[in-house]
Design an enzyme around this catalytic site. Structure first.
Site, PDB file in Angstrom:
ATOM      1  N   CYS A 153      -2.124   3.138   9.019  1.00  0.00           N
ATOM      2  CA  CYS A 153      -3.184   2.225   8.541  1.00  0.00           C
ATOM      3  C   CYS A 153      -4.337   2.132   9.533  1.00  0.00           C
ATOM      4  CB  CYS A 153      -2.662   0.809   8.362  1.00  0.00           C
ATOM      5  SG  CYS A 153      -1.178   0.634   7.421  1.00  0.00           S
TER       6      CYS A 153
ATOM      7  N   HIS B 178       0.873  -1.178   0.000  1.00  0.00           N
ATOM      8  CA  HIS B 178       0.000   0.000   0.000  1.00  0.00           C
ATOM      9  C   HIS B 178       0.912   1.230   0.000  1.00  0.00           C
ATOM     10  CE1 HIS B 178      -3.718  -2.035   2.048  1.00  0.00           C
ATOM     11  NE2 HIS B 178      -4.018  -1.739   0.795  1.00  0.00           N
TER      12      HIS B 178
HETATM   13  N1  ARG Z   1      -4.069  -7.002   6.647  1.00  0.00           N
HETATM   14  C1  ARG Z   1      -4.430  -5.775   6.014  1.00  0.00           C
HETATM   15  C2  ARG Z   1      -4.451  -5.963   4.500  1.00  0.00           C
HETATM   16  O1  ARG Z   1      -3.594  -6.648   4.002  1.00  0.00           O
HETATM   17  C3  ARG Z   1      -3.489  -4.679   6.398  1.00  0.00           C
HETATM   18  C4  ARG Z   1      -3.898  -3.350   5.843  1.00  0.00           C
HETATM   19  C5  ARG Z   1      -2.914  -2.253   6.139  1.00  0.00           C
HETATM   20  N2  ARG Z   1      -3.438  -1.024   5.723  1.00  0.00           N
HETATM   21  C6  ARG Z   1      -2.768  -0.042   5.111  1.00  0.00           C
HETATM   22  N3  ARG Z   1      -3.387   1.066   4.872  1.00  0.00           N
HETATM   23  N4  ARG Z   1      -1.540  -0.204   4.705  1.00  0.00           N
HETATM   24  O2  ARG Z   1      -5.300  -5.451   3.803  1.00  0.00           O
END
Ligand code: ARG
Length: 279
Positions: free
Chosen positions: A262, A166
């Protein structure tokens, strides 16, 4: 006015599937009591500088705690996420319902496109533009549609390292117009785009060790930067630009691939008022 943030308590948080490399080896290995204590400390650090609102965690959606992915808020509009993985798609109606109940106009992209909200779409704090990551979660094709839906200039950035899947895991626009980012997470063309937009003195590069500690996954509230952990070198670089750094351990959430940023969603997203527009 205080910044407004949405969070979701980790009372239903667990690692039940693997949709990013951080989750590998951590299936059912989370310690929820530790996660709750870590989240409470983050929450306590944030309420000093922001109004924090909460969404009720829904049963069966253990990643809902990562509210950054719910959507992208600009003014009273929210562009709702369309999650890539079925494991998270069931979060969408819960977030949509919360936004509607709180007076936001809920916009959606076409169904066949993935868009993971403010995890992959970060408003710059000095220029009227939106940095958008694609390559792992959000579709590259979504970038033009997001630009059109919100009538905003989008700078697409291709993510190349699966650990930084991300955009908010490897890039963070700061209030003074600086950009905190880990160059190793992007392809060459994307690095050129960053360099074309942000002058050298405003680029704060983060090395791999700091990036692996989720140092880019920072919450920046005016002069405060709140994150999991940062090296002394990075803390010094931020202090030199007038930012105070608060480190608060979030290891339980890193097992799921997330950290401070996050776990938050800005509810007061707006475009910076630039000098030209004022004149
Ligand atoms: N386990 C979540 C996923 O893989 C973690 C999300 C983390 N969020 C972020 N904005 N980086 O979607």
């Amino acid at each position: 006015m205080k910044p407004r943030i949405l969070m979701c308590a980790p009372t239903r948080f667990e690692i039940r599937y693997v949709i990013n490399p951080w989750m590998l080896g951590h299936l059912d290995a989370g310690k929820r009591t530790v996660a709750i204590a870590q989240w409470n400390r983050l929450h306590a650090a944030l309420v000093r500088h922001a109004d924090v609102e909460l969404i009720e965690p829904a049963p069966g959606w253990p990643d809902m705690v990562f509210t950054a992915n719910a959507g992208l808020v600009l003014g009273n509009r929210v562009l709702l996420a369309r999650f890539r993985h079925g494991e998270r798609q069931g979060e969408e109606p819960h977030f949509a319902e919360w936004f509607t109940r709180h007076g936001f106009a809920v916009l959606r992209l076409p169904e066949d496109l993935a868009f993971e909200g403010a995890g992959d779409a970060l408003l710059d704090r000095a220029a009227p533009l939106l940095w958008m990551g694609h390559g792992f979660r959000t579709d590259e094709r979504a970038t033009a549609l997001v630009a059109a839906a919100l009538d905003i200039e989008v700078v697409p950035l291709r993510l190349t390292d699966p650990r930084f899947y991300h955009l908010d895991t490897c890039l963070c626009p700061l209030a003074g117009g600086e950009l905190l980012y880990h160059p190793g997470a992007f392809d060459a063309e994307s690095l050129r785009r960053i360099e074309a937009r942000v002058p050298a003195h405003a680029r704060i590069t983060v090395d791999e060790a700091d990036a692996r500690s989720f140092a880019c996954n920072a919450v920046n509230l005016a002069g405060h930067v709140i994150l999991n952990r940062a090296s002394q070198r990075l803390v010094t670089a931020l202090n030199a630009r007038g930012y105070r750094v608060t480190q608060t351990p979030l290891g339980e959430f890193m097992k799921a691939g997330g950290s401070a940023k996050c776990l938050t969603l800005r509810l007061d997203g707006s475009l910076p008022v630039c000098a030209a527009a004022v004149a």
